[in-house]
Design an enzyme around this catalytic site. Sequence first.
Site, short mmCIF file in Angstrom:
data_model
loop_
_atom_site.label_atom_id
_atom_site.label_comp_id
_atom_site.label_asym_id
_atom_site.label_seq_id
_atom_site.Cartn_x
_atom_site.Cartn_y
_atom_site.Cartn_z
N ARG A 8 44.19 30.67 38.34
CA ARG A 8 44.29 32.09 38.62
C ARG A 8 45.74 32.67 38.81
O ARG A 8 46.71 31.60 39.08
CB ARG A 8 43.44 32.35 39.80
CG ARG A 8 42.06 32.47 39.56
CD ARG A 8 41.07 32.42 40.96
NE ARG A 8 41.12 33.74 41.50
CZ ARG A 8 40.58 34.13 42.62
NH1 ARG A 8 39.75 33.00 43.29
NH2 ARG A 8 40.68 35.47 43.24
N HIS A 9 45.98 33.71 38.92
CA HIS A 9 47.42 34.13 39.29
C HIS A 9 47.68 33.80 40.62
O HIS A 9 46.68 33.46 41.44
CB HIS A 9 47.51 35.65 39.31
CG HIS A 9 46.25 36.28 40.00
ND1 HIS A 9 46.28 36.65 41.19
CD2 HIS A 9 45.19 36.81 39.44
CE1 HIS A 9 45.25 37.19 41.67
NE2 HIS A 9 44.31 37.24 40.35
N ASN A 15 44.32 40.60 47.03
CA ASN A 15 43.36 39.38 47.37
C ASN A 15 43.49 39.25 48.88
O ASN A 15 42.40 39.08 49.41
CB ASN A 15 44.16 38.18 46.90
CG ASN A 15 43.76 37.92 45.30
OD1 ASN A 15 44.85 37.28 44.84
ND2 ASN A 15 42.96 38.35 44.68
N ARG A 84 50.13 40.62 37.94
CA ARG A 84 49.94 39.46 38.79
C ARG A 84 49.96 38.14 37.93
O ARG A 84 50.44 37.21 38.47
CB ARG A 84 48.79 39.50 39.87
CG ARG A 84 47.31 40.01 39.28
CD ARG A 84 46.49 40.16 40.24
NE ARG A 84 44.98 40.40 39.88
CZ ARG A 84 44.65 41.65 39.43
NH1 ARG A 84 45.34 42.66 38.90
NH2 ARG A 84 43.25 41.65 39.49
N GLU A 105 41.18 41.01 34.15
CA GLU A 105 40.05 40.87 35.05
C GLU A 105 39.03 41.93 34.64
O GLU A 105 39.07 42.82 34.02
CB GLU A 105 40.63 41.26 36.59
CG GLU A 105 39.60 41.03 37.69
CD GLU A 105 38.87 39.73 37.60
OE1 GLU A 105 38.06 39.15 36.45
OE2 GLU A 105 39.08 39.13 38.77
N HIS A 171 42.29 35.56 35.79
CA HIS A 171 41.67 36.27 36.90
C HIS A 171 40.10 35.52 37.22
O HIS A 171 39.74 34.99 36.01
CB HIS A 171 41.31 37.66 36.58
CG HIS A 171 42.57 38.25 36.35
ND1 HIS A 171 43.45 38.90 37.10
CD2 HIS A 171 43.11 38.50 35.00
CE1 HIS A 171 44.59 39.56 36.60
NE2 HIS A 171 44.31 39.34 35.22
O1 G3H Z 1 36.87 41.60 40.80
C1 G3H Z 1 37.34 40.58 41.12
C2 G3H Z 1 36.79 39.20 41.30
O2 G3H Z 1 37.69 38.30 40.81
C3 G3H Z 1 35.55 38.90 40.61
O3 G3H Z 1 34.87 38.52 41.55
O4 G3H Z 1 32.57 39.06 40.35
O5 G3H Z 1 32.57 37.72 42.41
O6 G3H Z 1 33.09 40.12 42.48
P1 G3H Z 1 33.08 38.85 41.61
#
Ligand code: G3H
Length: 218
Positions: A8-9, A15, A84, A105, A171
Amino acid sequence: PRPILLTRHGESQDNVRGRIGGDPALRARRCRPSKIYRTGDPLDMILELDLHICILMLPFHDFEHLTLPNRKHSLHIWTSTLQRTILTAGPIGGFPKIQWRALDEIDAGVCDGMTYEEIKKNMPEEYESRKKDKLRYRYPRGESYLDVIQRLEPVIIELERQRAPVVVVSHQAVLRALYAYFTDRPLKEIPHMEVPLHTIIEIELGVTGVQEKRYKLM
Ligand code: G3H
């Protein structure tokens, strides 16, 4: 076999605040190389790659224009088009870098920029539907995990074709999908897998199967 390195970045402002999506810059932070430690077997190439990758993850301005001498192996760095990831790979010179939109992402659509708390409070039905079926749930005007998996197909084809090791700086949602593909994990697990920050996941595709190592960077 040649490794694929997924990471990941570096940590972004969002974050830290728990906001999803957006195109934030990295959190400004100092980090000394002495704080970095490795786990796993000290294979030669990994040592060298790892060094680069540690630097990849280092924030940032202190190491601008840094190029390490005497590298034996070529390395390709793929990022998303979001800053990022580009900034995370920024300090490393001398390797080809490619930006892929397909590595961006998951698109949170109307929820982009919100925290999970805000979604729960302001759009409780959306929050509940996602909780019920995170794999299929599609954000209004955004994407589902299944959409992400589909758009990754050309990236996977290219990754499998590469001769040099590739570092993919991307991401969480995207890396969950890539990781699951290469380690043959079931679809339903994808949205729930652990892909922590500051960690390199090294996957080696060999004739006898897939080997995995994780390097924690801080
Ligand atoms: O939206 C950003 C996250 O990296 C994705 O996480 O699918 O668990 O909400 P999530």
